[in-house]
Design an enzyme around this catalytic site. Structure first.
Site, PDB file in Angstrom:
ATOM      1  CB  SER A 125      -0.901   0.016   1.232  1.00  0.00           C
ATOM      2  OG  SER A 125      -0.116   0.306   2.365  1.00  0.00           O
ATOM      3  CE  LYS A 126      -3.230   5.097  -2.668  1.00  0.00           C
ATOM      4  NZ  LYS A 126      -3.924   5.677  -3.733  1.00  0.00           N
ATOM      5  NE  ARG A 127      -3.458   5.320   4.174  1.00  0.00           N
ATOM      6  CZ  ARG A 127      -4.679   5.171   4.667  1.00  0.00           C
ATOM      7  NH1 ARG A 127      -4.880   5.218   5.955  1.00  0.00           N
ATOM      8  NH2 ARG A 127      -5.693   4.961   3.865  1.00  0.00           N
TER       9      ARG A 127
END
Ligand code: GLU
Length: 496
Positions: free
Chosen positions: A246-248
């Site tokens: 995920s980007k996070r």
């Protein structure tokens, strides 16, 4: 016949990452294969988390990948009235109801249910409020959410997932889910369906993380009297520790832009992405665009998660070795003219581009790329490892410097002698440059390798590369002569 219509609906809350790009690619391939249309919809209703910068980043990444759209971008935020109207319809037709329970009430009900080991879902206490009770609460200004009234049926609701097969859920296990928040804003779950119905989407290919949404959305389709699309839920992409990419949590290293900025060839990245979850049934790994459009199939998408072996701390490569090897394949075999255009951008970025490479020196330019690409991994290598072909200002790597130069004191005199002989040659070509180097080694009574490896280091800065005499021709007499003459400088302040 119904037109096949697919969509890619990213939420613009960050860059496009590997998982999102793979979703886009699978949708694109399926649309192309079936003569369908692919729609780009930006799901930007979460105004706090969406940004113009993300939208632009996603559009740029898709364009770079070559994933084109037949319609859009549409913006979900342009249809908020439609979403609200759909909620009104559901309320008016008795498919939804207003729930006035406060957060505190819901929390204590939840705790009680937990203690009694009862199901945690909403207890449906507002489901059967009378019209008078509702009016009274509204007049008192009590805020409410709108909940979907899950039909009181026994048995199961389900769909035939194109990847996973039959998926079902017991009606009694579905909570009366919220479709409109207390601030009046419809939830994603509803907006997404309203948009898919309006856009006449026939196939929804998305990640398995949306499966619980899909079951609820089936109910919305039914209530809104719209035909059901075909669902296909793709395996998730996990990192080597089995955490969802995920980007996070992974940062920019999983973004498409990162690959672009690290010298990937767009189609090579697509080719790698398609294999993250799909195979043709054999070991074949390299596919042209046309082959993939023909061969791709939802049925051969893996059911289980795929591992994306990105390498944050690997000093050599930043990503999955398979991604690198696929990139190498394209870089080393693609049409040289096409490669020439890609390397042009790299040279321009470094201020090394010269227009003559497209005119009088075009042949030299393309031959040189062809000569040096055999050991390169990414487009960046042309301006780093291959810099000496385009610029006099290049790095002499430590390893060859020690091994091939500093160890042989004599080279500081020998290489300038070669330089003089090359300068005087009538014909500076492969045979002559080689003859001179070997004859001189004989004269000195040393191994030709000492001269040849020394020249390679001085002329290219590298330990390995193409044949030395091919290099001498590609770099050209003037540059070779001056680099050989400057050999002594490499010893300055250094000892072996
Ligand atoms: N905006 C959603 C996402 O980015 C789209 C999900 C869907 O495909 O319906 O996850």
């Amino acid at each position: 016949m119904t037109e096949t219509r697919l969509r890619f609906p990213p939420s613009p809350t960050g860059y496009l990452h590997i998982g999102g790009a793979r979703t886009a690619l699978y949708n694109w391939l399926f649309a192309k294969q079936n003569g369908g249309r692919l729609i780009l919809r930006i799901e930007d209703t979460d105004s706090e988390r969406s940004s113009q910068e993300s939208i632009q980043g996603i559009l740029d990444s898709l364009e770079w990948l070559g994933i084109d759209f037949d319609e859009g971008p549409y913006f979900q935020s342009d249809f908020t009235q439609e979403h609200a109207a759909a909620a009104e319809t559901l309320l008016a037709k008795g498919f939804a109801y207003k729930c006035f329970c406060t957060k505190d009430e819901l929390d204590s009900k939840r705790e009680a249910a937990l203690a009694a080991k009862k199901p945690l879902g909403y207890d449906r206490s507002c489901r059967n409020l009378s019209a008078a009770e509702i009016a009274e609460k509204e007049t008192a200004g009590i805020p409410y959410v709108v909940r979907f009234k899950v039909p009181e049926r026994t048995g199961v609701i389900g769909y035939d997932d194109k990847i996973l097969g039959r998926i079902e859920s017991d009606y009694r296990e579905i909570d009366d889910f919220v479709i409109v928040r207390s601030n009046g804003k419809p939830l994603y779950l509803l907006c997404n369906v309203v948009d898919d119905i309006r856009d006449r989407i026939t196939h929804i290919i998305r990640g398995q993380d949306h499966m619980t949404n899909s079951i609820k959305q089936l109910l919305l389709y039914e209530a809104l009297q719209a035909p059901l699309p075909v669902f296909a839920h793709m395996p998730l992409t996990l990192d080597t520790k089995k955490a969802k990419i995920s980007k996070r949590s992974h940062g920019e290293i999983v973004s498409v832009q990162f690959y672009r900025d690290h010298g990937f060839i767009p189609w090579a990245l697509n080719n790698f992405l398609v294999l993250l979850g799909w195979s043709d049934g054999d070991d074949k790994e390299i596919f042209t665009k046309e082959e993939l459009i023909e061969r791709f199939s939802l049925e051969r998408i893996n059911k289980s998660s795929s591992i994306f072996n990105y390498r944050k701390n690997d000093p050599k490569f930043f990503t999955d070795p398979k991604a690198i090897s696929i990139n190498e394949h394209y870089l080393r075999t693609m049409e040289i003219e096409e490669l020439g255009k890609m390397v042009k951008t790299e040279l321009e970025n470094e201020g090394l581009w010269n227009d003559s490479y497209e005119n009088e020196k075009k042949k030299w330019y393309l031959n040189t790329l062809d000569l040096i690409r055999g050991r390169f991994h990414t487009l960046k290598d042309f301006t780093s490892l291959g810099r000496a072909y385009f610029d006099n200002n290049f790095v002499i790597e430590e390893k060859p410097l020690k091994k091939n130069i500093l160890k042989h004191e004599g080279l500081r005199e020998w290489l300038p002698v070669i330089a003089n002989r090359y300068e005087q040659l009538d014909h500076y070509n492969l045979t002559e440059t080689e003859r001179i180097a070997r004859e001189y080694a004989d004269e000195l009574g040393i191994k030709p390798g000492i001269i040849i490896n020394g020249m390679r280091t001085v002329v290219t800065g590298q330990l390995a590369g193409p044949s030395m005499f091919d290099i001498l021709i590609a770099v050209g007499r003037d540059r070779v002569v001056s680099r050989l003459r400057n050999t002594a400088e490499l010893y300055a302040g250094r000892s072996n």
